[in-house]
Design an enzyme around this catalytic site. Structure first.
Site, PDB file in Angstrom:
ATOM      1  N   GLU A  66      72.459  62.260  59.041  1.00  0.00           N
ATOM      2  CA  GLU A  66      73.270  61.213  59.667  1.00  0.00           C
ATOM      3  C   GLU A  66      74.249  60.625  58.639  1.00  0.00           C
ATOM      4  OE1 GLU A  66      71.843  58.705  63.256  1.00  0.00           O
ATOM      5  OE2 GLU A  66      71.637  57.366  61.576  1.00  0.00           O
ATOM      6  N   GLU A  71      66.876  53.886  74.513  1.00  0.00           N
ATOM      7  CA  GLU A  71      65.480  54.322  74.479  1.00  0.00           C
ATOM      8  C   GLU A  71      64.548  53.156  74.183  1.00  0.00           C
ATOM      9  OE1 GLU A  71      68.034  55.615  72.897  1.00  0.00           O
ATOM     10  OE2 GLU A  71      67.915  57.793  72.696  1.00  0.00           O
ATOM     11  N   HIS A  91      53.137  79.964  56.486  1.00  0.00           N
ATOM     12  CA  HIS A  91      52.684  80.803  57.599  1.00  0.00           C
ATOM     13  C   HIS A  91      53.601  80.635  58.793  1.00  0.00           C
ATOM     14  CE1 HIS A  91      49.005  81.639  55.353  1.00  0.00           C
ATOM     15  NE2 HIS A  91      49.128  80.390  54.951  1.00  0.00           N
ATOM     16  N   LYS A  93      67.973  47.469  65.393  1.00  0.00           N
ATOM     17  CA  LYS A  93      69.045  46.742  64.707  1.00  0.00           C
ATOM     18  C   LYS A  93      69.962  46.088  65.741  1.00  0.00           C
ATOM     19  CE  LYS A  93      72.753  47.420  61.368  1.00  0.00           C
ATOM     20  NZ  LYS A  93      73.372  48.277  60.377  1.00  0.00           N
ATOM     21  N   GLY A 140      70.783  51.530  59.504  1.00  0.00           N
ATOM     22  CA  GLY A 140      69.546  51.851  60.226  1.00  0.00           C
ATOM     23  C   GLY A 140      68.637  52.772  59.433  1.00  0.00           C
ATOM     24  N   ARG A 141      69.202  53.821  58.866  1.00  0.00           N
ATOM     25  CA  ARG A 141      68.360  54.801  58.157  1.00  0.00           C
ATOM     26  C   ARG A 141      67.955  54.327  56.761  1.00  0.00           C
ATOM     27  NH1 ARG A 141      73.349  56.295  59.500  1.00  0.00           N
ATOM     28  NH2 ARG A 141      74.903  56.840  57.918  1.00  0.00           N
ATOM     29  N   LYS A 201      76.022  59.317  73.557  1.00  0.00           N
ATOM     30  CA  LYS A 201      75.486  58.098  74.192  1.00  0.00           C
ATOM     31  C   LYS A 201      76.372  57.696  75.367  1.00  0.00           C
ATOM     32  CE  LYS A 201      73.549  55.864  70.060  1.00  0.00           C
ATOM     33  NZ  LYS A 201      73.631  54.723  69.163  1.00  0.00           N
TER      34      LYS A 201
HETATM   35  O1  F6P Z   1      71.996  56.539  67.285  1.00  0.00           O
HETATM   36  C1  F6P Z   1      71.837  56.478  65.910  1.00  0.00           C
HETATM   37  C2  F6P Z   1      71.325  55.163  65.489  1.00  0.00           C
HETATM   38  O2  F6P Z   1      72.338  54.225  65.541  1.00  0.00           O
HETATM   39  C3  F6P Z   1      70.711  55.220  64.104  1.00  0.00           C
HETATM   40  O3  F6P Z   1      71.632  55.130  63.103  1.00  0.00           O
HETATM   41  C4  F6P Z   1      69.734  54.098  64.167  1.00  0.00           C
HETATM   42  O4  F6P Z   1      68.803  54.191  63.146  1.00  0.00           O
HETATM   43  C5  F6P Z   1      69.167  54.304  65.545  1.00  0.00           C
HETATM   44  O5  F6P Z   1      70.276  54.703  66.318  1.00  0.00           O
HETATM   45  C6  F6P Z   1      68.501  53.121  66.161  1.00  0.00           C
HETATM   46  O6  F6P Z   1      69.374  52.049  66.327  1.00  0.00           O
HETATM   47  P1  F6P Z   1      68.839  50.596  66.592  1.00  0.00           P
HETATM   48  O7  F6P Z   1      67.992  50.199  65.449  1.00  0.00           O
HETATM   49  O8  F6P Z   1      70.052  49.740  66.738  1.00  0.00           O
HETATM   50  O9  F6P Z   1      68.033  50.611  67.865  1.00  0.00           O
END
Ligand code: F6P
Length: 551
Positions: free
Chosen positions: A357, A216, A388, A210, A271-272, A516
């Site tokens: 979240e 990452e 299990h 987003k 995002g979610r 972060k």
């Molecule tokens: O760190 C949490 C978050 O902001 C989530 O809400 C989101 O889904 C994820 O990181 C990834 O963010 P992006 O799509 O901006 O890379």
């Protein structure tokens, strides 16, 4: 933290529920069933795709009525309309929350600041379709002129979990010949494993972010890009192997992805909640556009049910109210998703982000701290594997966790005997959790197996089950793209309703920011031996250990 409701905004419905909860403190599910032959019929619900049995909750008809009063008092009907109609209900970020517009097939406009966002939604979906067709037909080619065979989605959180889960569910009905992988972790083992396996000349990377700034995702995108270059792909060929999905197209262009190959979405998609947007590009490419749209339509059917059904017959509303009852009034701070369907193996991970979240918050909308329990810890997995592993604790442990059992009523394979075993286990678990087994029955069973009274006395306490443990059972007839859409949307709306009742903002996620920021500071220190770490003794000690590489 007080798990009872007395700290909730003083209101007649809260107070009545608190008193009622006290009166049910010793209520036994077994007795509720014994006293009402119609209990199953009274406490089940259905929507177009789903059937919910919530009779194994410690509730009575009065509880339901009081919970519905609570929803009314919380102005839930108003909140639902505010969400659907694009009000800026995510007030800490001044944004509407309109994932429902992404699956709106009604032909009706959805207005944000005087603009019908459906025009943009449909245009991007058309762009996705055109792109998918070029990939499927082989018109889109990699730098060595070979068609694309593999898709690698690089994203994390909502830009990973939802699409990965959906692709996994839909792998049995995919309409394409592409394979798909998902890379999320900044641990290079994740990306390297995929890079070592796929043929890069026929691989397309989707950089799904987003913000297009997530550490990452950007690190992994650069790693993949470098790998392609190292393998001989010219810089000019990178564009044939990378597309972007983002709200920040400028950053995608800066990375080297042309704006024609950038699929946008909007800040009113959390995002979610984004798997319905172009973040679902991996789903569309892998499973087919028809499957992607079927998933959207399933979600839309749940949106319509949610928006138009009286609360006491409304699946997301009732599941949310039961969650509030169990978490806030009964002190159960965990929630388990037990999916008796292998295809839903990744569903709990998606739900974990969605729920935790969204409702892992302790500040009310007015800025005051809550003094009642909000979102539970959510975890889960697939049955029967769970039986299990962690189910021991659910049956005999001291922590109470309501379970959502999720299962498909009919088998969709050639082994009906397996399906019967699967569902027998599913139903037996909820029965065992509810009924337990008292000492007398345990002793009788041990006696029948020939044990002495002395052996029975010593073993019986360990083999007794307290029971009275609550669960929901959620069934669908078949698991397909539509059912999946309805299922995910059900939980999205459940989470939303709970946020309304708890008075929190379910749509921001400030809680992930501090870590972060600090990781940026620490990263500099890890990379610069000369700097002096400036933290507590533990953190300084760990930084020091990293620099020395041994202890
Ligand atoms: O760190 C949490 C978050 O902001 C989530 O809400 C989101 O889904 C994820 O990181 C990834 O963010 P992006 O799509 O901006 O890379």
């Amino acid at each position: 933290m007080d798990t009872h409701a007395h700290g909730l905004p003083d209101s007649p419905a809260w107070n009545a529920l608190s008193t009622h909860a006290d009166s049910l403190r010793n209520c036994q599910l077994r007795e509720l069933f014994a006293g009402d032959a119609q209990r199953f019929n009274r406490f089940t619900l259905q929507s177009e795709h789903l059937f919910l049995d919530y009779s194994k909750n410690r509730i009575t008809a009065e509880t339901r009525q009081l919970l519905v009063s609570l929803a009314n008092e919380s102005e839930l009907a108003y909140a639902i309309e505010a969400m659907f109609s694009g009000e800026a209900i995510n007030f800490t970020e001044q944004r509407p929350v309109l994932h429902t517009a992404l699956r709106n097939f009604s032909g009706q406009p959805v207005m944000v600041n005087g603009h019908d966002v459906m025009i943009d939604v449909l245009a991007v979906r058309q762009q996705m379709l055109g792109f998918c067709q070029r990939v499927w037909s082989g018109e889109w080619r990699g730098y060595t002129d070979h068609p694309i065979r593999h898709v690698v989605n690089i994203g994390i959180g909502g830009s990973d979990l939802g699409p990965m889960m959906a692709c996994d569910v839909l792998r049995h009905c995919t309409e394409t010949e592409l394979s798909v992988d998902f890379v999320s972790n900044v641990d290079a083992c994740d990306m390297q494993e995929v890079l070592g396996r796929v043929d890069l000349e026929t691989t397309l990377f989707i950089v799904a972010s987003k913000t297009f700034s997530t550490q990452e995702t950007m690190a992994n995108a650069h790693l993949a890009r470098q790998h392609l270059l190292d393998q001989g792909c010219p810089t000019s060929g990178i564009a044939q192997h990378f597309v972007a999905v983002t709200c920040n197209p400028e950053a995608a262009v800066a990375f080297g992805i042309s704006d024609q190959n950038t699929f946008t979405f909007w800040d009113w998609v959390g995002g979610r909640y984004s798997m319905w947007s172009s973040i679902g590009l991996a789903i569309a490419l892998y499973a087919g556009m028809d499957q992607f749209e079927a998933m959207l339509k399933g979600a839309e059917s749940m949106d319509l049910h949610f928006r138009n059904t009286p609360f006491e017959k409304n699946l997301p509303v009732m599941m949310a109210l039961l969650g509030v009852w169990n978490t806030t009034l009964q002190g159960m701070s965990n929630h388990v998703l037990a999916c008796y369907d292998q295809r839903l193996a990744l569903f709990p991970a998606h739900l974990q982000q969605l729920d935790m979240e969204s409702n892992g918050k302790q500040v009310r909308r007015d800025g005051t701290i809550v003094n009642y329990a909000t979102g539970p810890m959510l975890f889960g997995g697939v049955g029967t594997n769970n039986q299990h592993a962690y189910f021991q604790l659910l049956h005999q442990g001291t922590a109470l966790a309501p379970v959502d059992f999720i299962a498909c009523l009919t088998d969709q394979h050639d082994n009906p005997d397996h399906h019967a075993m699967l569902l027998a286990n599913c139903f037996a678990q909820s029965e065992a959790l509810m009924n337990g087994r008292d000492r007398d029955s345990t002793a009788a069973e041990l006696r029948a197996s020939g044990l002495s009274e002395e052996q029975i006395d010593s073993l019986a306490p360990h083999r007794t089950f307290p029971g009275n443990r609550v669960s929901n059972t959620l069934l669908f007839r078949q698991l397909n793209a539509e059912t999946l859409g309805a299922l995910v949307a059900l939980y999205e709306h459940k989470v939303f309703v709970q946020g309304v009742i708890w008075g929190i903002n379910s749509f921001d996620q400030w809680g992930v920011e501090l870590g972060k920021t600090l990781s940026g500071v620490i990263l500099d220190e890890l990379n610069n031996d000369a700097s002096c770490p400036s933290h507590d003794a533990s953190t300084n000690g760990l930084v020091d250990l990293y620099r020395r590489g041994h202890w």
